[in-house]
Motif scaffolding. Sequence first.
Motif, PDB file in Angstrom:
ATOM      1  N   MET A   1       0.703  -1.340   0.050  1.00  0.00           N
ATOM      2  CA  MET A   1      -0.058  -0.114  -0.067  1.00  0.00           C
ATOM      3  C   MET A   1       0.898   1.143   0.082  1.00  0.00           C
ATOM      4  SD  MET A   1      -2.999   1.424  -0.002  1.00  0.00           S
ATOM      5  CE  MET A   1      -4.015  -0.069   0.371  1.00  0.00           C
ATOM      6  N   ILE A   2       0.793   2.271  -0.952  1.00  0.00           N
ATOM      7  CA  ILE A   2       1.324   3.279  -1.063  1.00  0.00           C
ATOM      8  C   ILE A   2       0.628   4.486  -0.262  1.00  0.00           C
ATOM      9  CG2 ILE A   2       2.429   5.052  -2.664  1.00  0.00           C
ATOM     10  CD1 ILE A   2       2.704   3.006  -4.745  1.00  0.00           C
ATOM     11  N   THR A   3       1.002   5.068   0.771  1.00  0.00           N
ATOM     12  CA  THR A   3       0.596   5.855   1.630  1.00  0.00           C
ATOM     13  C   THR A   3       1.095   7.429   1.706  1.00  0.00           C
ATOM     14  OG1 THR A   3       1.710   5.212   3.599  1.00  0.00           O
ATOM     15  CG2 THR A   3      -0.524   4.118   3.129  1.00  0.00           C
ATOM     16  N   TYR A   4       2.309   7.412   0.776  1.00  0.00           N
ATOM     17  CA  TYR A   4       2.910   8.460   0.793  1.00  0.00           C
ATOM     18  C   TYR A   4       3.850   8.408  -0.205  1.00  0.00           C
ATOM     19  CZ  TYR A   4       6.541  12.177   2.490  1.00  0.00           C
ATOM     20  OH  TYR A   4       7.236  13.321   2.460  1.00  0.00           O
ATOM     21  N   LEU A   5       4.198   9.713  -0.957  1.00  0.00           N
ATOM     22  CA  LEU A   5       4.731   9.921  -1.916  1.00  0.00           C
ATOM     23  C   LEU A   5       5.767  11.263  -1.858  1.00  0.00           C
ATOM     24  CD1 LEU A   5       5.292   8.256  -4.655  1.00  0.00           C
ATOM     25  CD2 LEU A   5       3.616   9.778  -5.867  1.00  0.00           C
ATOM     26  N   SER A   6       6.918  11.074  -2.189  1.00  0.00           N
ATOM     27  CA  SER A   6       7.628  12.507  -2.458  1.00  0.00           C
ATOM     28  C   SER A   6       8.466  12.257  -3.615  1.00  0.00           C
ATOM     29  CB  SER A   6       8.649  12.534  -1.140  1.00  0.00           C
ATOM     30  OG  SER A   6       9.710  13.577  -1.268  1.00  0.00           O
ATOM     31  N   GLY A   7       8.427  13.512  -4.309  1.00  0.00           N
ATOM     32  CA  GLY A   7       9.355  13.586  -5.730  1.00  0.00           C
ATOM     33  C   GLY A   7       9.131  14.920  -6.108  1.00  0.00           C
ATOM     34  N   THR A   8       9.325  14.911  -7.671  1.00  0.00           N
ATOM     35  CA  THR A   8       9.391  15.815  -8.351  1.00  0.00           C
ATOM     36  C   THR A   8       8.084  16.014  -9.391  1.00  0.00           C
ATOM     37  OG1 THR A   8      11.816  16.044  -8.235  1.00  0.00           O
ATOM     38  CG2 THR A   8      10.748  17.460 -10.135  1.00  0.00           C
ATOM     39  N   VAL A   9       7.533  17.254  -9.370  1.00  0.00           N
ATOM     40  CA  VAL A   9       6.538  17.171 -10.595  1.00  0.00           C
ATOM     41  C   VAL A   9       6.720  17.297 -11.701  1.00  0.00           C
ATOM     42  CG1 VAL A   9       4.354  18.419 -11.066  1.00  0.00           C
ATOM     43  CG2 VAL A   9       5.153  18.307  -8.707  1.00  0.00           C
ATOM     44  N   ALA A  10       6.531  16.053 -12.710  1.00  0.00           N
ATOM     45  CA  ALA A  10       6.957  16.320 -14.090  1.00  0.00           C
ATOM     46  C   ALA A  10       5.998  16.916 -15.086  1.00  0.00           C
ATOM     47  CB  ALA A  10       7.307  14.993 -14.427  1.00  0.00           C
ATOM     48  N   SER A  11       4.639  16.682 -14.602  1.00  0.00           N
ATOM     49  CA  SER A  11       3.566  17.376 -15.629  1.00  0.00           C
ATOM     50  C   SER A  11       2.434  17.616 -14.714  1.00  0.00           C
ATOM     51  CB  SER A  11       3.296  16.592 -16.678  1.00  0.00           C
ATOM     52  OG  SER A  11       2.520  15.294 -16.186  1.00  0.00           O
ATOM     53  N   VAL A  12       1.752  18.574 -14.834  1.00  0.00           N
ATOM     54  CA  VAL A  12       0.287  18.959 -14.219  1.00  0.00           C
ATOM     55  C   VAL A  12      -0.852  19.179 -15.287  1.00  0.00           C
ATOM     56  CG1 VAL A  12      -0.556  20.796 -12.819  1.00  0.00           C
ATOM     57  CG2 VAL A  12       2.132  20.418 -12.627  1.00  0.00           C
ATOM     58  N   ARG A  13      -1.942  18.252 -14.937  1.00  0.00           N
ATOM     59  CA  ARG A  13      -3.172  18.406 -15.388  1.00  0.00           C
ATOM     60  C   ARG A  13      -4.175  18.920 -14.537  1.00  0.00           C
ATOM     61  NH1 ARG A  13      -3.671  13.019 -19.162  1.00  0.00           N
ATOM     62  NH2 ARG A  13      -5.408  14.063 -20.057  1.00  0.00           N
ATOM     63  N   PRO A  14      -5.374  19.363 -14.894  1.00  0.00           N
ATOM     64  CA  PRO A  14      -6.300  19.616 -13.860  1.00  0.00           C
ATOM     65  C   PRO A  14      -7.021  18.568 -12.996  1.00  0.00           C
ATOM     66  CG  PRO A  14      -7.134  20.524 -16.064  1.00  0.00           C
ATOM     67  CD  PRO A  14      -5.783  19.455 -16.400  1.00  0.00           C
ATOM     68  N   ASP A  15      -6.762  17.328 -13.391  1.00  0.00           N
ATOM     69  CA  ASP A  15      -7.107  16.369 -12.498  1.00  0.00           C
ATOM     70  C   ASP A  15      -6.116  15.286 -11.951  1.00  0.00           C
ATOM     71  OD1 ASP A  15      -6.444  15.055 -14.814  1.00  0.00           O
ATOM     72  OD2 ASP A  15      -8.133  13.691 -14.598  1.00  0.00           O
ATOM     73  N   SER A  16      -4.758  15.482 -12.275  1.00  0.00           N
ATOM     74  CA  SER A  16      -3.883  14.685 -11.885  1.00  0.00           C
ATOM     75  C   SER A  16      -2.425  15.326 -12.216  1.00  0.00           C
ATOM     76  CB  SER A  16      -3.784  13.485 -12.823  1.00  0.00           C
ATOM     77  OG  SER A  16      -3.729  13.708 -14.191  1.00  0.00           O
ATOM     78  N   LEU A  17      -1.458  14.812 -11.456  1.00  0.00           N
ATOM     79  CA  LEU A  17      -0.125  14.990 -11.517  1.00  0.00           C
ATOM     80  C   LEU A  17       0.836  13.939 -12.073  1.00  0.00           C
ATOM     81  CD1 LEU A  17       0.107  16.809  -7.926  1.00  0.00           C
ATOM     82  CD2 LEU A  17      -0.043  18.235 -10.222  1.00  0.00           C
ATOM     83  N   THR A  18       1.891  14.271 -12.540  1.00  0.00           N
ATOM     84  CA  THR A  18       2.833  13.079 -12.786  1.00  0.00           C
ATOM     85  C   THR A  18       3.958  13.359 -11.755  1.00  0.00           C
ATOM     86  OG1 THR A  18       2.209  12.574 -15.052  1.00  0.00           O
ATOM     87  CG2 THR A  18       4.301  11.942 -14.361  1.00  0.00           C
ATOM     88  N   VAL A  19       4.347  12.649 -10.808  1.00  0.00           N
ATOM     89  CA  VAL A  19       5.409  12.863  -9.832  1.00  0.00           C
ATOM     90  C   VAL A  19       6.556  11.789 -10.066  1.00  0.00           C
ATOM     91  CG1 VAL A  19       5.877  12.634  -7.326  1.00  0.00           C
ATOM     92  CG2 VAL A  19       3.753  13.489  -8.177  1.00  0.00           C
ATOM     93  N   VAL A  20       7.645  12.171 -10.213  1.00  0.00           N
ATOM     94  CA  VAL A  20       8.932  11.371 -10.547  1.00  0.00           C
ATOM     95  C   VAL A  20       9.658  11.007  -9.286  1.00  0.00           C
ATOM     96  CG1 VAL A  20      10.980  11.072 -11.871  1.00  0.00           C
ATOM     97  CG2 VAL A  20       9.025  12.200 -12.787  1.00  0.00           C
ATOM     98  N   THR A  21       9.663   9.867  -8.926  1.00  0.00           N
ATOM     99  CA  THR A  21      10.429   9.279  -7.749  1.00  0.00           C
ATOM    100  C   THR A  21      11.297   8.091  -8.132  1.00  0.00           C
ATOM    101  OG1 THR A  21       8.690   7.746  -7.240  1.00  0.00           O
ATOM    102  CG2 THR A  21       8.518   9.878  -6.223  1.00  0.00           C
ATOM    103  N   ALA A  22      12.577   8.232  -7.742  1.00  0.00           N
ATOM    104  CA  ALA A  22      13.550   7.318  -8.133  1.00  0.00           C
ATOM    105  C   ALA A  22      13.491   6.904  -9.666  1.00  0.00           C
ATOM    106  CB  ALA A  22      13.268   6.063  -7.290  1.00  0.00           C
ATOM    107  N   GLY A  23      13.392   8.144 -10.512  1.00  0.00           N
ATOM    108  CA  GLY A  23      13.283   7.822 -11.884  1.00  0.00           C
ATOM    109  C   GLY A  23      12.192   7.263 -12.717  1.00  0.00           C
ATOM    110  N   VAL A  24      11.177   7.084 -11.887  1.00  0.00           N
ATOM    111  CA  VAL A  24      10.006   6.703 -12.275  1.00  0.00           C
ATOM    112  C   VAL A  24       8.694   7.544 -12.065  1.00  0.00           C
ATOM    113  CG1 VAL A  24       8.224   4.679 -11.897  1.00  0.00           C
ATOM    114  CG2 VAL A  24      10.438   4.222 -11.528  1.00  0.00           C
ATOM    115  N   GLY A  25       8.100   7.660 -13.186  1.00  0.00           N
ATOM    116  CA  GLY A  25       7.013   8.777 -13.080  1.00  0.00           C
ATOM    117  C   GLY A  25       5.581   7.986 -12.722  1.00  0.00           C
TER     118      GLY A  25
END
Length: 204
Positions: A1-25
């Motif tokens: 279960m993924i309950t927490y995520l920390s990373g860099t925002v690669a893209s932003v859409r009105p309903d979602s984000l793509t977050v890159v962690t350890a090279g995986v978006g």
Amino acid sequence: MITYLSGTVASVRPDSLTVVTAGVGRRVFATPALTSGVRHGQDIELHTVLVVREDSLTLFGFGDAEERDLFETLQTISGIGPRLALAVLSVLSPDELRQAIADEDQAALTKVPGIGKKVAARLMLELAGKLTSFPQPTGTEAASGPPAGGADAVSEQVVEGLVNLGWRQAQAEKAVADTRAEFDTEPTTSELLKATLKLIGGRV
């Protein structure tokens, strides 16, 4: 279960984000209030819920644990799945939802697309007394700039976000067009999305 995520925002859409962690978006679905407050390249921390289905793994993200817990609480109610729970939190803040439940304000609840009078009544019955234990919400209000492509791209992104939240395509397009007409200058995606949500809520 993924309950927490920390990373860099690669893209932003009105309903979602793509977050890159350890090279995986990872695509994370979120409320417009959250997505409109972040920018490409920004570091972000999210409290998350992974919803597992036979044919999909879908990640939902929130700015604080309170919203995440409320999202999960909403899904304990018959007829409320993850998409509808997210729509509730997209239209009503945690405090507004608490107030609507406390006041038995059915009209406030039926502003959410997909919630009619029967589901609203079920929400009021089953959530009564359950929301007072949540801490007060916190969040970010940073403004997002217009995407590449200008005014048309802004409108398209907002329409897409509204459709993904449950509004019909034609309803979303008309609401966005009507809202744009109220601006003297070109709005950002954040400004247009928030204003359109307010307009649609007032029409219900």
